[in-house]
Design a protein around this motif. Structure first.
Motif, PDB file in Angstrom:
ATOM      1  N   UNK A  32     -82.399  67.550 -54.425  1.00 44.90           N
ATOM      2  CA  UNK A  32     -83.201  67.915 -53.259  1.00 44.90           C
ATOM      3  C   UNK A  32     -83.820  66.693 -52.605  1.00 44.90           C
ATOM      4  N   UNK A  33     -83.653  65.511 -53.223  1.00 47.20           N
ATOM      5  CA  UNK A  33     -84.087  64.275 -52.598  1.00 47.20           C
ATOM      6  C   UNK A  33     -85.459  63.795 -53.019  1.00 47.20           C
ATOM      7  N   UNK A  34     -86.047  64.329 -54.091  1.00 50.48           N
ATOM      8  CA  UNK A  34     -87.352  63.867 -54.548  1.00 50.48           C
ATOM      9  C   UNK A  34     -87.432  64.012 -56.055  1.00 50.48           C
ATOM     10  N   UNK A  35     -87.830  62.949 -56.753  1.00 49.37           N
ATOM     11  CA  UNK A  35     -87.932  63.002 -58.201  1.00 49.37           C
ATOM     12  C   UNK A  35     -88.824  61.873 -58.698  1.00 49.37           C
ATOM     13  N   UNK A  36     -89.209  61.944 -59.944  1.00 47.19           N
ATOM     14  CA  UNK A  36     -90.058  60.922 -60.529  1.00 47.19           C
ATOM     15  C   UNK A  36     -89.236  59.924 -61.331  1.00 47.19           C
ATOM     16  N   UNK A  37     -89.652  58.661 -61.293  1.00 48.67           N
ATOM     17  CA  UNK A  37     -88.941  57.652 -62.077  1.00 48.67           C
ATOM     18  C   UNK A  37     -89.029  56.278 -61.463  1.00 48.67           C
ATOM     19  N   UNK A  38     -87.949  55.490 -61.651  1.00 47.50           N
ATOM     20  CA  UNK A  38     -87.918  54.104 -61.209  1.00 47.50           C
ATOM     21  C   UNK A  38     -87.139  53.901 -59.921  1.00 47.50           C
ATOM     22  N   UNK A  39     -86.223  54.833 -59.616  1.00 46.48           N
ATOM     23  CA  UNK A  39     -85.391  54.674 -58.426  1.00 46.48           C
ATOM     24  C   UNK A  39     -84.192  53.794 -58.684  1.00 46.48           C
ATOM     25  N   UNK A  40     -83.464  54.121 -59.748  1.00 44.81           N
ATOM     26  CA  UNK A  40     -82.336  53.274 -60.147  1.00 44.81           C
ATOM     27  C   UNK A  40     -81.190  54.162 -60.631  1.00 44.81           C
ATOM     28  N   UNK A  41     -79.984  53.878 -60.176  1.00 46.78           N
ATOM     29  CA  UNK A  41     -78.785  54.598 -60.621  1.00 46.78           C
ATOM     30  C   UNK A  41     -78.117  53.769 -61.719  1.00 46.78           C
ATOM     31  N   UNK A  42     -77.861  54.387 -62.879  1.00 44.52           N
ATOM     32  CA  UNK A  42     -77.338  53.633 -64.018  1.00 44.52           C
ATOM     33  C   UNK A  42     -76.135  54.333 -64.638  1.00 44.52           C
ATOM     34  N   UNK A  43     -75.381  53.566 -65.407  1.00 45.52           N
ATOM     35  CA  UNK A  43     -74.270  54.104 -66.197  1.00 45.52           C
ATOM     36  C   UNK A  43     -74.253  53.359 -67.527  1.00 45.52           C
ATOM     37  N   UNK A  44     -73.393  53.805 -68.438  1.00 50.56           N
ATOM     38  CA  UNK A  44     -73.277  53.142 -69.730  1.00 50.56           C
ATOM     39  C   UNK A  44     -72.196  52.079 -69.656  1.00 50.56           C
ATOM     40  N   UNK A  45     -72.535  50.841 -70.006  1.00 51.61           N
ATOM     41  CA  UNK A  45     -71.576  49.744 -70.007  1.00 51.61           C
ATOM     42  C   UNK A  45     -70.781  49.762 -71.317  1.00 51.61           C
ATOM     43  N   UNK A  46     -69.511  49.304 -71.305  1.00 52.34           N
ATOM     44  CA  UNK A  46     -68.732  49.265 -72.548  1.00 52.34           C
ATOM     45  C   UNK A  46     -69.401  48.468 -73.667  1.00 52.34           C
ATOM     46  N   UNK A  47     -70.284  47.541 -73.313  1.00 48.14           N
ATOM     47  CA  UNK A  47     -70.985  46.745 -74.324  1.00 48.14           C
ATOM     48  C   UNK A  47     -72.056  47.546 -75.054  1.00 48.14           C
ATOM     49  N   UNK A  48     -72.354  48.757 -74.557  1.00 44.90           N
ATOM     50  CA  UNK A  48     -73.415  49.557 -75.152  1.00 44.90           C
ATOM     51  C   UNK A  48     -74.749  49.398 -74.450  1.00 44.90           C
ATOM     52  N   UNK A  49     -74.812  48.496 -73.464  1.00 45.65           N
ATOM     53  CA  UNK A  49     -76.029  48.309 -72.684  1.00 45.65           C
ATOM     54  C   UNK A  49     -76.006  49.229 -71.463  1.00 45.65           C
ATOM     55  N   UNK A  50     -77.130  49.323 -70.796  1.00 44.82           N
ATOM     56  CA  UNK A  50     -77.240  50.151 -69.600  1.00 44.82           C
ATOM     57  C   UNK A  50     -76.930  49.279 -68.390  1.00 44.82           C
ATOM     58  N   UNK A  51     -75.985  49.726 -67.564  1.00 38.55           N
ATOM     59  CA  UNK A  51     -75.588  48.950 -66.384  1.00 38.55           C
ATOM     60  C   UNK A  51     -76.144  49.609 -65.132  1.00 38.55           C
TER      61      UNK A  51
END
Length: 438
Positions: A93-112
């Motif tokens: 709906x275009x409104x939410x709480x948080x940091x404002x960042x889109x992330x995925x899981x990197x093959x290294x196991x870190x967050x990209x």
């Protein structure tokens, strides 16, 4: 199988055998073998329940098992417990709480980081697409699922979180961000001289309405002096399929926009444009980069295939799969990859992306694009592209991307400047008198 276990996994069993797509598959399997495997799950469940070093609730164990099953399929399938499902509904709906960042899981196991959202705490803190997050408040993210990491990034509005970031081989550094309520206007607009500029940050329920308001505003301000429109989809991670179709339809008067094809051939769906072009045939340039994914690629692919717009920038992310949200009652929902989508010309961009008609690299000192070349094909477990010519197109694009880059003058936003120049040129050419001979 104990009575205790039967109660604990009743949801899992119903999940496996009631859902139609799984029921069809179950017919092809030996039922006896399937129940043997469920007994194996029973044994593991009871061992974890009784012997794990820390006490876990039945709900925690079952949800983790389901999450593991779904996340092993591809990078985009996942389980949403009741709280996460509610958060997801709010985000669309275009409104939410948080940091404002889109992330995925990197093959290294870190967050990209796929991309920070404009004017959010993460964006203002200097987070960049392609950054790797290794620690959250001093705790390593290795071993966490994406959902677990996102849980840790969420928190009370006004509370700080410190993330350890790795960027392009630099020494790791810490970034402290204050959580906030994220209100993301899906569509932003402004005039650049006599050219309308529209930026779509993500495809939410607000997008179609925002696009129409922007074009109406341009027409009221400029009228016949409006020369064209720049549609900026850079770092747009996607969103709602119906909104991508609506945006494409706004510029197309006819023809196919996109088709989706699932495992069963009879389930092919085609979406076609309706008569009418909101831009009334004016030149359109679409900006894309490595952060343009999913719904963004549907729009770029449709307008490119119909020659309705020129695509400018760098190759897009390459996410050509469709996720369906399947509610699971009070337990939440599952996000399941159910189909691939294809551009009007019949091409799948899965793992390949959309190649721009005019390739323009970023020339801004602080790059606004992905910049590190992370795309759908780089994600662990991503679906393979089954198009026969997909590899050739990908190899060609990789060769161009890795080739010698031209030196360009540093400007505030070089890609946007080139898009504006392009529309100015098209407009000037269309106004030139034509010499004819009878």
């Amino acid at each position: 199988m104990t009575i205790r276990f039967s109660k604990a996994v009743a949801f899992l069993v119903s999940f496996l055998f009631i859902a139609p797509s799984f029921a069809e598959e179950a017919k092809q399997e030996d039922p006896a073998k399937t129940y043997q495997l469920l007994n194996l799950f029973s044994e593991v469940f009871e061992k974890v329940r009784s012997d794990y070093v820390e006490e876990k609730t039945d709900q925690e164990i079952i949800e983790a098992a389901i999450q593991g099953m779904l996340s092993s399929l591809d990078p985009h399938s996942s389980f949403l417990n009741a709280d996460h499902f509610k958060d997801m509904q709010v985000q669309t709906k275009g409104q939410f709480g948080g940091l404002g960042i889109q992330v995925s899981m990197d093959p290294s196991g870190l967050i990209k980081v796929i991309s920070p959202i404009d004017d959010t705490p993460a964006y203002k803190a200097g987070m960049k697409a392609g950054d790797l997050i290794s620690h959250l408040d001093g705790e390593g993210v290795s071993g966490l699922t994406l959902s677990q990491a996102v849980d840790k990034m969420r928190g009370p509005v006004g509370a700080d979180i410190t993330m350890t970031v790795r960027r392009n081989g630099e020494k790791p550094f810490d970034v402290t961000i204050t959580r906030a309520v994220i209100k993301v206007p899906s569509v932003r607009n402004r005039m650049e001289g006599d050219i309308g500029y529209i930026r779509i940050t993500s495809f939410t329920e607000q997008t179609e309405r925002g696009l129409k308001k922007a074009i109406d505003k341009f027409n009221k301000e400029k009228g016949d002096r409006l020369k064209g429109i720049v549609l900026d989809l850079r770092n747009n991670p996607g969103g709602l399929l119906d909104q991508a179709i609506a945006v494409s339809d706004a510029f197309l008067s006819r023809g196919e926009i996109v088709s989706t094809r699932s495992r069963r051939s009879e389930d092919i769906q085609r979406y076609n444009a309706r008569p009418g072009d909101l831009a009334d045939g004016l030149p359109v340039v679409v900006l894309i980069n490595g952060g343009s994914a999913s719904a963004s690629e549907i729009v770029a692919g449709a307008l490119q295939d119909h020659a309705r717009a020129l695509i400018l920038g760098t190759r897009s992310f390459g996410k050509g799969s469709v996720q369906t949200i399947l509610p699971l009652g009070v337990h939440g929902a599952m996000r399941l990859t159910t189909a691939r989508y294809y551009t009007p010309s019949g091409h799948s961009i899965q793992g390949v992306g959309i190649d721009p008609d005019i390739k323009v690299e970023i020339a801004k000192i602080e790059k606004i694009g992905v910049g590190v070349g992370t795309r759908e094909a780089d994600l662990r477990g991503s679906l393979k592209n089954t198009d026969e010519d997909a590899k050739q197109r990908k190899d060609k694009a990789d060769e161009e991307r890795n080739g010698k880059k031209e030196d360009v003058k540093k400007q505030e936003d070089y890609q946007l400047s080139r898009a504006l120049d392009l529309i100015e040129g098209i407009s000037l050419y269309s106004e030139m008198p034509r010499n004819t001979e009878e």
